[in-house]
Enzyme design. Structure first.
Site, PDB file in Angstrom:
ATOM      1  N   ASP A 176       0.849  -1.193   0.000  1.00  0.00           N
ATOM      2  CA  ASP A 176       0.000   0.000   0.000  1.00  0.00           C
ATOM      3  C   ASP A 176       0.889   1.251   0.000  1.00  0.00           C
ATOM      4  OD1 ASP A 176      -1.806   2.007   0.461  1.00  0.00           O
ATOM      5  OD2 ASP A 176      -2.416   1.291   2.450  1.00  0.00           O
TER       6      ASP A 176
ATOM      7  N   GLU B 198      28.270  13.735   2.761  1.00  0.00           N
ATOM      8  CA  GLU B 198      28.645  12.392   3.186  1.00  0.00           C
ATOM      9  C   GLU B 198      28.655  11.469   1.978  1.00  0.00           C
ATOM     10  OE1 GLU B 198      24.566  11.885   5.565  1.00  0.00           O
ATOM     11  OE2 GLU B 198      25.638  10.025   5.379  1.00  0.00           O
TER      12      GLU B 198
ATOM     13  N   CYS C   7      24.704  13.321   8.194  1.00  0.00           N
ATOM     14  CA  CYS C   7      23.816  14.406   7.748  1.00  0.00           C
ATOM     15  C   CYS C   7      24.015  15.699   8.534  1.00  0.00           C
ATOM     16  CB  CYS C   7      22.354  13.969   7.863  1.00  0.00           C
ATOM     17  SG  CYS C   7      21.995  12.455   6.973  1.00  0.00           S
TER      18      CYS C   7
ATOM     19  N   THR D  92      13.710   6.028   0.991  1.00  0.00           N
ATOM     20  CA  THR D  92      14.142   7.327   1.533  1.00  0.00           C
ATOM     21  C   THR D  92      15.363   7.876   0.800  1.00  0.00           C
ATOM     22  OG1 THR D  92      15.570   6.401   3.264  1.00  0.00           O
ATOM     23  CG2 THR D  92      13.252   6.668   3.816  1.00  0.00           C
TER      24      THR D  92
ATOM     25  N   SER E 144      18.297   3.779  14.154  1.00  0.00           N
ATOM     26  CA  SER E 144      18.685   5.155  13.811  1.00  0.00           C
ATOM     27  C   SER E 144      17.600   6.146  14.226  1.00  0.00           C
ATOM     28  CB  SER E 144      19.014   5.298  12.319  1.00  0.00           C
ATOM     29  OG  SER E 144      17.857   5.212  11.524  1.00  0.00           O
TER      30      SER E 144
ATOM     31  N   HIS F 248      16.076  17.901  11.003  1.00  0.00           N
ATOM     32  CA  HIS F 248      16.641  17.051   9.948  1.00  0.00           C
ATOM     33  C   HIS F 248      15.559  16.049   9.543  1.00  0.00           C
ATOM     34  CE1 HIS F 248      18.928  14.296   7.657  1.00  0.00           C
ATOM     35  NE2 HIS F 248      18.967  13.359   8.594  1.00  0.00           N
TER      36      HIS F 248
ATOM     37  N   LYS G 155       7.793  12.806  14.521  1.00  0.00           N
ATOM     38  CA  LYS G 155       8.246  12.056  15.708  1.00  0.00           C
ATOM     39  C   LYS G 155       9.091  12.969  16.603  1.00  0.00           C
ATOM     40  CE  LYS G 155       8.670   7.620  13.191  1.00  0.00           C
ATOM     41  NZ  LYS G 155       7.793   6.652  13.830  1.00  0.00           N
TER      42      LYS G 155
ATOM     43  N   ASN H 155      15.502  12.193   0.861  1.00  0.00           N
ATOM     44  CA  ASN H 155      16.584  12.540   1.775  1.00  0.00           C
ATOM     45  C   ASN H 155      17.717  13.195   0.989  1.00  0.00           C
ATOM     46  OD1 ASN H 155      18.228  12.799   3.967  1.00  0.00           O
ATOM     47  ND2 ASN H 155      18.343  10.622   4.458  1.00  0.00           N
TER      48      ASN H 155
ATOM     49  N   SER I  74      23.949  10.651  11.749  1.00  0.00           N
ATOM     50  CA  SER I  74      24.140   9.325  12.345  1.00  0.00           C
ATOM     51  C   SER I  74      25.593   9.106  12.709  1.00  0.00           C
ATOM     52  CB  SER I  74      23.692   8.250  11.356  1.00  0.00           C
ATOM     53  OG  SER I  74      22.288   8.274  11.228  1.00  0.00           O
TER      54      SER I  74
HETATM   55  N1  COA Z   1      -0.574   3.503   5.687  1.00  0.00           N
HETATM   56  C1  COA Z   1      -0.085   4.394   6.587  1.00  0.00           C
HETATM   57  N2  COA Z   1       1.036   4.168   7.351  1.00  0.00           N
HETATM   58  C2  COA Z   1       1.663   2.975   7.181  1.00  0.00           C
HETATM   59  C3  COA Z   1       1.195   2.006   6.275  1.00  0.00           C
HETATM   60  C4  COA Z   1       0.026   2.297   5.506  1.00  0.00           C
HETATM   61  N3  COA Z   1      -0.470   1.443   4.613  1.00  0.00           N
HETATM   62  N4  COA Z   1       2.020   0.939   6.333  1.00  0.00           N
HETATM   63  C5  COA Z   1       2.973   1.230   7.265  1.00  0.00           C
HETATM   64  N5  COA Z   1       2.753   2.467   7.771  1.00  0.00           N
HETATM   65  C6  COA Z   1       3.558   3.192   8.760  1.00  0.00           C
HETATM   66  C7  COA Z   1       4.048   2.311   9.905  1.00  0.00           C
HETATM   67  O1  COA Z   1       3.066   2.149  10.900  1.00  0.00           O
HETATM   68  C8  COA Z   1       5.249   3.124  10.380  1.00  0.00           C
HETATM   69  O2  COA Z   1       4.796   4.193  11.178  1.00  0.00           O
HETATM   70  P1  COA Z   1       5.499   4.507  12.594  1.00  0.00           P
HETATM   71  O3  COA Z   1       6.934   4.851  12.284  1.00  0.00           O
HETATM   72  O4  COA Z   1       4.738   5.668  13.108  1.00  0.00           O
HETATM   73  O5  COA Z   1       5.389   3.264  13.414  1.00  0.00           O
HETATM   74  C9  COA Z   1       5.784   3.741   9.075  1.00  0.00           C
HETATM   75  O6  COA Z   1       4.724   3.625   8.105  1.00  0.00           O
HETATM   76  C10 COA Z   1       7.012   3.012   8.505  1.00  0.00           C
HETATM   77  O7  COA Z   1       6.702   1.653   8.437  1.00  0.00           O
HETATM   78  P2  COA Z   1       7.770   0.584   8.916  1.00  0.00           P
HETATM   79  O8  COA Z   1       7.161  -0.757   8.780  1.00  0.00           O
HETATM   80  O9  COA Z   1       8.316   0.960  10.252  1.00  0.00           O
HETATM   81  O10 COA Z   1       8.850   0.821   7.776  1.00  0.00           O
HETATM   82  P3  COA Z   1      10.247   0.127   7.534  1.00  0.00           P
HETATM   83  O11 COA Z   1      10.468  -1.018   8.438  1.00  0.00           O
HETATM   84  O12 COA Z   1      10.314  -0.121   6.078  1.00  0.00           O
HETATM   85  O13 COA Z   1      11.339   1.238   7.930  1.00  0.00           O
HETATM   86  C11 COA Z   1      12.612   3.172   8.249  1.00  0.00           C
HETATM   87  C12 COA Z   1      11.181   2.604   8.132  1.00  0.00           C
HETATM   88  C13 COA Z   1      12.555   4.645   8.585  1.00  0.00           C
HETATM   89  C14 COA Z   1      13.343   2.454   9.374  1.00  0.00           C
HETATM   90  C15 COA Z   1      13.327   2.971   6.901  1.00  0.00           C
HETATM   91  O14 COA Z   1      12.722   3.771   5.936  1.00  0.00           O
HETATM   92  C16 COA Z   1      14.818   3.255   6.933  1.00  0.00           C
HETATM   93  O15 COA Z   1      15.612   2.385   7.284  1.00  0.00           O
HETATM   94  N6  COA Z   1      15.213   4.479   6.513  1.00  0.00           N
HETATM   95  C17 COA Z   1      16.607   4.874   6.446  1.00  0.00           C
HETATM   96  C18 COA Z   1      17.191   5.287   7.778  1.00  0.00           C
HETATM   97  C19 COA Z   1      16.641   6.563   8.297  1.00  0.00           C
HETATM   98  O16 COA Z   1      16.157   7.368   7.544  1.00  0.00           O
HETATM   99  N7  COA Z   1      16.764   6.762   9.619  1.00  0.00           N
HETATM  100  C20 COA Z   1      16.252   7.943  10.293  1.00  0.00           C
HETATM  101  C21 COA Z   1      17.178   8.532  11.287  1.00  0.00           C
HETATM  102  S1  COA Z   1      18.591   9.232  10.524  1.00  0.00           S
END
Ligand code: COA
Length: 384
Positions: free
Chosen positions: A29, A79, A111, A152, A201, A233, A242, A275, A307
Protein backbone atom coordinates in the site's frame (compact mmCIF):
# COMPACT_ATOMS: atom_id res chain seq x y z
CA UNK A 1 26.64 42.99 15.01
CA UNK A 2 24.39 40.13 13.95
CA UNK A 3 25.63 37.23 11.83
CA UNK A 4 23.71 34.54 10.00
CA UNK A 5 22.29 33.38 6.69
CA UNK A 6 22.39 36.24 4.20
CA UNK A 7 21.13 34.17 1.27
CA UNK A 8 20.03 30.58 0.65
CA UNK A 9 19.33 28.66 -2.55
CA UNK A 10 18.79 25.01 -3.51
CA UNK A 11 18.93 22.56 -6.42
CA UNK A 12 18.15 18.88 -6.93
CA UNK A 13 18.90 16.09 -9.38
CA UNK A 14 17.08 16.39 -12.73
CA UNK A 15 15.18 13.09 -12.50
CA UNK A 16 12.18 12.19 -10.36
CA UNK A 17 10.86 8.78 -9.33
CA UNK A 18 7.42 8.44 -7.70
CA UNK A 19 7.09 6.31 -4.58
CA UNK A 20 3.67 5.19 -5.86
CA UNK A 21 5.59 3.36 -8.63
CA UNK A 22 7.92 1.73 -6.06
CA UNK A 23 4.99 0.64 -3.87
CA UNK A 24 3.15 -0.81 -6.86
CA UNK A 25 6.15 -2.97 -7.83
CA UNK A 26 6.66 -4.03 -4.20
CA UNK A 27 2.97 -4.94 -3.98
CA UNK A 28 2.42 -2.78 -0.88
CA UNK A 29 0.00 0.00 0.00
CA UNK A 30 1.46 3.37 -1.03
CA UNK A 31 0.06 4.74 2.25
CA UNK A 32 3.18 3.35 3.91
CA UNK A 33 5.25 5.86 1.93
CA UNK A 34 2.85 8.77 1.57
CA UNK A 35 1.59 8.79 5.18
CA UNK A 36 3.81 6.32 7.07
CA UNK A 37 7.14 7.92 6.17
CA UNK A 38 5.77 11.11 4.57
CA UNK A 39 7.44 10.88 1.17
CA UNK A 40 5.86 11.13 -2.29
CA UNK A 41 8.84 11.35 -4.67
CA UNK A 42 12.61 11.18 -4.79
CA UNK A 43 14.97 13.33 -6.89
CA UNK A 44 17.63 11.28 -8.64
CA UNK A 45 20.75 12.41 -10.43
CA UNK A 46 21.43 11.97 -14.14
CA UNK A 47 24.71 10.37 -15.28
CA UNK A 48 26.30 13.79 -15.53
CA UNK A 49 25.17 15.12 -12.14
CA UNK A 50 26.81 14.67 -8.75
CA UNK A 51 27.34 16.60 -5.53
CA UNK A 52 29.50 19.19 -7.33
CA UNK A 53 27.08 19.92 -10.19
CA UNK A 54 24.14 20.22 -7.78
CA UNK A 55 26.22 22.47 -5.52
CA UNK A 56 27.11 24.69 -8.48
CA UNK A 57 23.47 24.92 -9.48
CA UNK A 58 22.46 25.86 -5.93
CA UNK A 59 25.26 28.41 -5.45
CA UNK A 60 25.01 30.20 -8.80
CA UNK A 61 21.97 32.40 -7.99
CA UNK A 62 23.68 33.51 -4.75
CA UNK A 63 26.85 34.52 -6.57
CA UNK A 64 24.82 36.25 -9.30
CA UNK A 65 23.03 38.33 -6.67
CA UNK A 66 25.90 39.09 -4.28
CA UNK A 67 29.10 38.65 -6.31
CA UNK A 68 32.18 36.87 -5.00
CA UNK A 69 33.83 39.75 -3.17
CA UNK A 70 34.67 38.88 0.44
CA UNK A 71 34.15 35.14 -0.06
CA UNK A 72 37.46 33.80 1.26
CA UNK A 73 36.16 30.52 2.66
CA UNK A 74 34.10 27.74 1.08
CA UNK A 75 33.03 24.85 3.32
CA UNK A 76 31.43 21.89 1.54
CA UNK A 77 29.45 19.50 3.73
CA UNK A 78 28.74 16.07 2.31
CA UNK A 79 28.64 12.39 3.19
CA UNK A 80 28.70 11.25 -0.44
CA UNK A 81 32.21 12.45 -1.26
CA UNK A 82 33.63 11.94 -4.74
CA UNK A 83 37.32 11.74 -3.83
CA UNK A 84 39.10 10.41 -0.75
CA UNK A 85 41.56 13.31 -0.71
CA UNK A 86 40.53 16.30 -2.82
CA UNK A 87 37.69 18.37 -1.37
CA UNK A 88 34.51 18.60 -3.46
CA UNK A 89 34.66 22.34 -2.85
CA UNK A 90 37.90 22.59 -4.81
CA UNK A 91 36.12 21.21 -7.87
CA UNK A 92 33.29 23.64 -7.14
CA UNK A 93 35.72 26.53 -6.72
CA UNK A 94 36.98 25.76 -10.22
CA UNK A 95 33.63 25.53 -11.97
CA UNK A 96 32.27 28.65 -10.25
CA UNK A 97 35.42 30.69 -10.89
CA UNK A 98 35.79 31.74 -7.24
CA UNK A 99 38.73 33.96 -6.17
CA UNK A 100 42.13 32.26 -5.77
CA UNK A 101 42.50 33.87 -2.33
CA UNK A 102 40.28 31.35 -0.60
CA UNK A 103 40.43 28.48 1.89
CA UNK A 104 38.35 25.65 0.51
CA UNK A 105 37.55 22.47 2.44
CA UNK A 106 35.11 19.58 2.77
CA UNK A 107 33.63 18.45 6.11
CA UNK A 108 31.94 15.20 7.08
CA UNK A 109 29.74 13.78 9.81
CA UNK A 110 26.81 12.05 8.14
CA UNK A 111 23.82 14.41 7.75
CA UNK A 112 25.02 16.83 10.43
CA UNK A 113 28.12 18.49 8.97
CA UNK A 114 26.51 21.48 7.20
CA UNK A 115 25.57 22.75 10.65
CA UNK A 116 29.22 22.54 11.74
CA UNK A 117 30.10 24.37 8.49
CA UNK A 118 27.70 27.18 9.39
CA UNK A 119 29.20 27.42 12.90
CA UNK A 120 32.69 27.66 11.37
CA UNK A 121 31.38 30.41 9.08
CA UNK A 122 29.89 32.34 11.99
CA UNK A 123 33.24 32.20 13.79
CA UNK A 124 35.15 33.47 10.75
CA UNK A 125 32.75 36.38 10.19
CA UNK A 126 32.85 37.24 13.90
CA UNK A 127 36.65 37.62 13.65
CA UNK A 128 36.65 39.44 10.31
CA UNK A 129 33.22 40.97 9.58
CA UNK A 130 34.21 42.00 6.06
CA UNK A 131 34.44 38.33 5.06
CA UNK A 132 31.62 36.11 3.86
CA UNK A 133 31.59 32.32 3.95
CA UNK A 134 29.96 30.14 1.31
CA UNK A 135 28.53 26.99 2.90
CA UNK A 136 27.39 24.15 0.68
CA UNK A 137 25.43 21.05 1.69
CA UNK A 138 25.17 18.57 -1.16
CA UNK A 139 24.44 14.85 -1.17
CA UNK A 140 23.21 11.90 -3.15
CA UNK A 141 21.39 9.61 -0.69
CA UNK A 142 21.59 6.01 -1.87
CA UNK A 143 20.54 2.76 -0.21
CA UNK A 144 20.58 -0.77 -1.56
CA UNK A 145 17.71 -1.93 -3.74
CA UNK A 146 15.10 -3.85 -1.72
CA UNK A 147 16.44 -2.45 1.58
CA UNK A 148 14.34 -0.63 4.20
CA UNK A 149 16.05 2.65 3.31
CA UNK A 150 15.30 2.41 -0.44
CA UNK A 151 12.18 4.57 -0.22
CA UNK A 152 14.14 7.33 1.53
CA UNK A 153 16.69 8.00 -1.23
CA UNK A 154 17.05 11.43 -2.81
CA UNK A 155 19.51 14.04 -4.02
CA UNK A 156 19.94 17.75 -3.59
CA UNK A 157 22.07 20.69 -2.53
CA UNK A 158 21.60 23.86 -0.51
CA UNK A 159 24.02 26.79 -0.73
CA UNK A 160 24.11 29.48 1.97
CA UNK A 161 26.04 32.70 2.34
CA UNK A 162 27.07 33.43 5.92
CA UNK A 163 27.62 37.14 6.54
CA UNK A 164 27.16 40.00 9.00
CA UNK A 165 23.85 41.88 8.99
CA UNK A 166 22.16 38.94 7.26
CA UNK A 167 19.06 39.48 5.15
CA UNK A 168 17.40 36.15 6.02
CA UNK A 169 18.24 34.66 9.45
CA UNK A 170 20.22 36.00 12.41
CA UNK A 171 21.73 33.00 14.17
CA UNK A 172 21.80 33.14 17.95
CA UNK A 173 25.00 32.18 19.80
CA UNK A 174 23.71 29.32 21.99
CA UNK A 175 23.93 25.74 20.71
CA UNK A 176 23.05 22.47 22.40
CA UNK A 177 25.41 19.62 21.51
CA UNK A 178 25.33 15.82 21.72
CA UNK A 179 27.68 13.10 20.45
CA UNK A 180 27.75 9.33 20.93
CA UNK A 181 29.81 6.70 19.07
CA UNK A 182 27.11 4.34 17.74
CA UNK A 183 26.42 2.23 14.64
CA UNK A 184 23.05 3.38 13.36
CA UNK A 185 24.12 4.35 9.82
CA UNK A 186 27.49 4.34 8.12
CA UNK A 187 29.14 3.87 4.72
CA UNK A 188 32.48 2.03 4.53
CA UNK A 189 34.97 3.23 1.90
CA UNK A 190 34.25 0.35 -0.47
CA UNK A 191 30.50 1.04 -0.74
CA UNK A 192 28.42 3.65 -2.58
CA UNK A 193 25.29 2.73 -0.63
CA UNK A 194 24.87 3.30 3.10
CA UNK A 195 24.43 0.57 5.69
CA UNK A 196 21.70 1.37 8.16
CA UNK A 197 19.96 -0.08 11.17
CA UNK A 198 16.81 1.89 10.37
CA UNK A 199 14.73 1.47 13.53
CA UNK A 200 17.78 1.99 15.74
CA UNK A 201 18.68 5.16 13.81
CA UNK A 202 15.25 6.60 14.59
CA UNK A 203 15.80 5.81 18.26
CA UNK A 204 19.28 7.40 18.33
CA UNK A 205 17.97 10.47 16.46
CA UNK A 206 15.39 11.00 19.23
CA UNK A 207 17.93 10.40 22.03
CA UNK A 208 20.24 12.88 20.37
CA UNK A 209 17.40 15.42 20.13
CA UNK A 210 16.73 15.12 23.84
CA UNK A 211 20.42 15.36 24.71
CA UNK A 212 21.05 18.38 22.46
CA UNK A 213 17.90 20.11 23.73
CA UNK A 214 18.92 19.64 27.38
CA UNK A 215 22.39 21.00 26.61
CA UNK A 216 20.82 23.94 24.73
CA UNK A 217 18.70 24.83 27.75
CA UNK A 218 21.58 24.29 30.20
CA UNK A 219 23.60 26.81 28.17
CA UNK A 220 20.91 29.49 28.34
CA UNK A 221 18.91 28.58 25.22
CA UNK A 222 15.38 29.90 24.71
CA UNK A 223 12.19 28.18 25.91
CA UNK A 224 10.41 25.85 23.51
CA UNK A 225 7.30 28.04 23.66
CA UNK A 226 9.28 30.93 22.12
CA UNK A 227 9.79 29.09 18.80
CA UNK A 228 7.42 29.95 15.97
CA UNK A 229 8.60 26.84 14.12
CA UNK A 230 11.31 24.18 14.42
CA UNK A 231 13.14 22.80 11.37
CA UNK A 232 14.28 19.22 11.95
CA UNK A 233 16.64 17.05 9.95
CA UNK A 234 14.27 15.04 7.75
CA UNK A 235 15.66 11.70 6.53
CA UNK A 236 11.97 11.22 5.74
CA UNK A 237 9.46 13.91 6.64
CA UNK A 238 7.53 11.81 9.15
CA UNK A 239 10.71 11.87 11.27
CA UNK A 240 10.03 15.58 11.92
CA UNK A 241 6.65 14.63 13.40
CA UNK A 242 8.25 12.06 15.71
CA UNK A 243 10.86 14.65 16.72
CA UNK A 244 8.35 17.42 17.40
CA UNK A 245 6.22 15.09 19.53
CA UNK A 246 9.26 13.95 21.53
CA UNK A 247 10.51 17.49 22.10
CA UNK A 248 7.07 18.80 23.06
CA UNK A 249 6.74 15.99 25.59
CA UNK A 250 9.89 17.00 27.45
CA UNK A 251 9.96 20.75 26.77
CA UNK A 252 6.34 21.92 26.81
CA UNK A 253 4.04 19.06 27.82
CA UNK A 254 0.99 21.27 28.52
CA UNK A 255 1.45 23.90 25.79
CA UNK A 256 0.59 24.10 22.10
CA UNK A 257 4.13 24.76 20.83
CA UNK A 258 4.49 21.12 19.81
CA UNK A 259 1.46 21.25 17.50
CA UNK A 260 2.47 19.12 14.50
CA UNK A 261 0.50 21.37 12.12
CA UNK A 262 3.38 23.83 12.59
CA UNK A 263 5.62 21.42 10.67
CA UNK A 264 3.56 21.50 7.47
CA UNK A 265 5.47 24.33 5.78
CA UNK A 266 8.84 22.77 6.63
CA UNK A 267 8.26 19.42 4.89
CA UNK A 268 6.99 20.39 1.43
CA UNK A 269 10.33 20.19 -0.40
CA UNK A 270 11.72 17.16 1.42
CA UNK A 271 8.56 15.14 0.73
CA UNK A 272 9.13 15.69 -3.01
CA UNK A 273 12.93 15.49 -3.09
CA UNK A 274 13.67 12.70 -0.61
CA UNK A 275 16.58 12.54 1.77
CA UNK A 276 19.37 14.94 0.90
CA UNK A 277 21.45 14.09 3.98
CA UNK A 278 23.44 17.28 4.86
CA UNK A 279 21.05 19.51 2.89
CA UNK A 280 17.85 18.10 4.40
CA UNK A 281 17.45 20.44 7.39
CA UNK A 282 18.26 23.50 5.27
CA UNK A 283 15.73 22.39 2.65
CA UNK A 284 13.28 22.33 5.56
CA UNK A 285 14.24 25.94 6.30
CA UNK A 286 13.89 26.91 2.64
CA UNK A 287 10.51 25.20 2.49
CA UNK A 288 9.36 27.26 5.48
CA UNK A 289 10.75 30.51 4.02
CA UNK A 290 9.15 29.87 0.62
CA UNK A 291 5.86 28.29 1.60
CA UNK A 292 5.13 29.50 5.13
CA UNK A 293 3.57 32.78 6.33
CA UNK A 294 5.74 35.85 6.88
CA UNK A 295 7.40 35.11 10.24
CA UNK A 296 9.69 38.15 10.33
CA UNK A 297 11.02 38.75 13.84
CA UNK A 298 10.08 35.23 14.97
CA UNK A 299 12.48 32.67 16.44
CA UNK A 300 13.04 29.43 14.50
CA UNK A 301 14.60 26.36 16.12
CA UNK A 302 16.86 23.89 14.31
CA UNK A 303 17.69 20.32 15.15
CA UNK A 304 20.52 18.96 13.04
CA UNK A 305 21.34 15.24 13.27
CA UNK A 306 24.02 13.06 11.73
CA UNK A 307 24.14 9.33 12.34
CA UNK A 308 27.12 7.89 14.06
CA UNK A 309 26.04 10.18 15.86
CA UNK A 310 26.09 13.96 16.40
CA UNK A 311 23.19 16.31 17.16
CA UNK A 312 22.97 20.08 17.54
CA UNK A 313 20.05 22.29 18.54
CA UNK A 314 20.31 26.00 17.80
CA UNK A 315 18.08 28.93 16.89
CA UNK A 316 17.80 32.02 14.75
CA UNK A 317 15.48 34.98 14.22
CA UNK A 318 14.00 35.74 10.81
CA UNK A 319 14.94 39.18 9.50
CA UNK A 320 12.18 41.60 8.39
CA UNK A 321 12.02 41.62 4.58
CA UNK A 322 13.37 38.07 4.20
CA UNK A 323 10.40 37.06 2.05
CA UNK A 324 11.56 39.46 -0.67
CA UNK A 325 14.90 37.56 -0.85
CA UNK A 326 13.30 34.23 -1.73
CA UNK A 327 13.41 32.61 -5.18
CA UNK A 328 10.34 30.46 -4.62
CA UNK A 329 9.37 30.17 -8.29
CA UNK A 330 12.86 29.06 -9.27
CA UNK A 331 13.04 26.02 -6.97
CA UNK A 332 9.45 25.08 -7.67
CA UNK A 333 10.27 25.40 -11.37
CA UNK A 334 13.25 23.04 -10.94
CA UNK A 335 11.00 20.51 -9.24
CA UNK A 336 8.45 20.71 -12.04
CA UNK A 337 11.13 20.39 -14.72
CA UNK A 338 12.52 17.12 -13.36
CA UNK A 339 12.12 14.26 -15.84
CA UNK A 340 9.92 11.49 -14.42
CA UNK A 341 11.38 8.00 -14.75
CA UNK A 342 9.57 4.69 -14.41
CA UNK A 343 10.52 1.68 -12.26
CA UNK A 344 12.66 -0.16 -14.84
CA UNK A 345 14.74 2.91 -15.63
CA UNK A 346 15.11 3.66 -11.93
CA UNK A 347 16.43 0.12 -11.26
CA UNK A 348 18.73 0.23 -14.26
CA UNK A 349 20.23 3.56 -13.20
CA UNK A 350 20.67 2.37 -9.62
CA UNK A 351 22.64 -0.70 -10.73
CA UNK A 352 24.69 1.27 -13.32
CA UNK A 353 25.64 3.99 -10.78
CA UNK A 354 28.99 2.51 -9.73
CA UNK A 355 31.24 2.96 -12.76
CA UNK A 356 34.98 2.49 -12.59
CA UNK A 357 37.85 3.33 -14.95
CA UNK A 358 37.67 5.97 -17.66
CA UNK A 359 34.27 6.86 -19.10
CA UNK A 360 32.27 9.69 -20.60
CA UNK A 361 28.78 10.54 -19.35
CA UNK A 362 25.69 11.16 -21.47
CA UNK A 363 24.60 14.81 -21.74
CA UNK A 364 21.46 14.75 -19.59
CA UNK A 365 21.50 17.39 -16.84
CA UNK A 366 19.27 20.44 -16.99
CA UNK A 367 21.96 22.43 -15.13
CA UNK A 368 24.76 24.63 -16.49
CA UNK A 369 27.57 22.53 -15.02
CA UNK A 370 27.96 18.85 -15.91
CA UNK A 371 30.15 16.00 -14.74
CA UNK A 372 31.64 14.93 -18.07
CA UNK A 373 33.30 11.70 -16.92
CA UNK A 374 36.62 10.33 -15.72
CA UNK A 375 39.92 10.32 -17.61
CA UNK A 376 43.08 8.92 -16.04
CA UNK A 377 41.36 8.86 -12.62
CA UNK A 378 40.49 12.57 -12.89
CA UNK A 379 36.92 13.84 -12.63
CA UNK A 380 36.10 16.25 -15.42
CA UNK A 381 33.52 19.03 -15.24
CA UNK A 382 32.15 21.22 -18.03
CA UNK A 383 30.34 24.55 -17.76
CA UNK A 384 28.04 25.82 -20.48
N1 COA B 1 -0.57 3.50 5.69
C1 COA B 1 -0.08 4.39 6.59
N2 COA B 1 1.04 4.17 7.35
C2 COA B 1 1.66 2.98 7.18
C3 COA B 1 1.20 2.01 6.28
C4 COA B 1 0.03 2.30 5.51
N3 COA B 1 -0.47 1.44 4.61
N4 COA B 1 2.02 0.94 6.33
C5 COA B 1 2.97 1.23 7.27
N5 COA B 1 2.75 2.47 7.77
C6 COA B 1 3.56 3.19 8.76
C7 COA B 1 4.05 2.31 9.90
O1 COA B 1 3.07 2.15 10.90
C8 COA B 1 5.25 3.12 10.38
O2 COA B 1 4.80 4.19 11.18
P1 COA B 1 5.50 4.51 12.59
O3 COA B 1 6.93 4.85 12.28
O4 COA B 1 4.74 5.67 13.11
O5 COA B 1 5.39 3.26 13.41
C9 COA B 1 5.78 3.74 9.07
O6 COA B 1 4.72 3.62 8.10
C10 COA B 1 7.01 3.01 8.50
O7 COA B 1 6.70 1.65 8.44
P2 COA B 1 7.77 0.58 8.92
O8 COA B 1 7.16 -0.76 8.78
O9 COA B 1 8.32 0.96 10.25
O10 COA B 1 8.85 0.82 7.78
P3 COA B 1 10.25 0.13 7.53
O11 COA B 1 10.47 -1.02 8.44
O12 COA B 1 10.31 -0.12 6.08
O13 COA B 1 11.34 1.24 7.93
C11 COA B 1 12.61 3.17 8.25
C12 COA B 1 11.18 2.60 8.13
C13 COA B 1 12.56 4.65 8.58
C14 COA B 1 13.34 2.45 9.37
C15 COA B 1 13.33 2.97 6.90
O14 COA B 1 12.72 3.77 5.94
C16 COA B 1 14.82 3.26 6.93
O15 COA B 1 15.61 2.39 7.28
N6 COA B 1 15.21 4.48 6.51
C17 COA B 1 16.61 4.87 6.45
C18 COA B 1 17.19 5.29 7.78
C19 COA B 1 16.64 6.56 8.30
O16 COA B 1 16.16 7.37 7.54
N7 COA B 1 16.76 6.76 9.62
C20 COA B 1 16.25 7.94 10.29
C21 COA B 1 17.18 8.53 11.29
S1 COA B 1 18.59 9.23 10.52
Amino acid sequence: MTIGIHDISAATGSLVFALADLAEHEGIDVGKYHRGIGQTEMSLTTEDEDIVTMAARAAKPILERHGVEGIRTVVFATESGIDQSKAASVFLHGVLGLPRSARVVEVKEACYSATAAIQFGLGIVERRPSERVLVIASDVARYELNSSGEATQGSGAVAMLIAKDPAVLEIEPVSGLWTDDVWDFWRPNDRSTALVDGKYSVQVYLESLEGAWQDYRANGGAEFSSFARVCYHQPFTRMAVKAQQRLARIADPDGESGDIDRLADTVEYNARIGNTYTASIYLALLSLLDNGPDLAGERIGFFSYGSGAVGEFFAGVLVPGYKAQMRTDELQGLLEQRRPIAYDEYRHRHIAYDRVGDFETADETQGDVRFAGIAEHRRLYESR
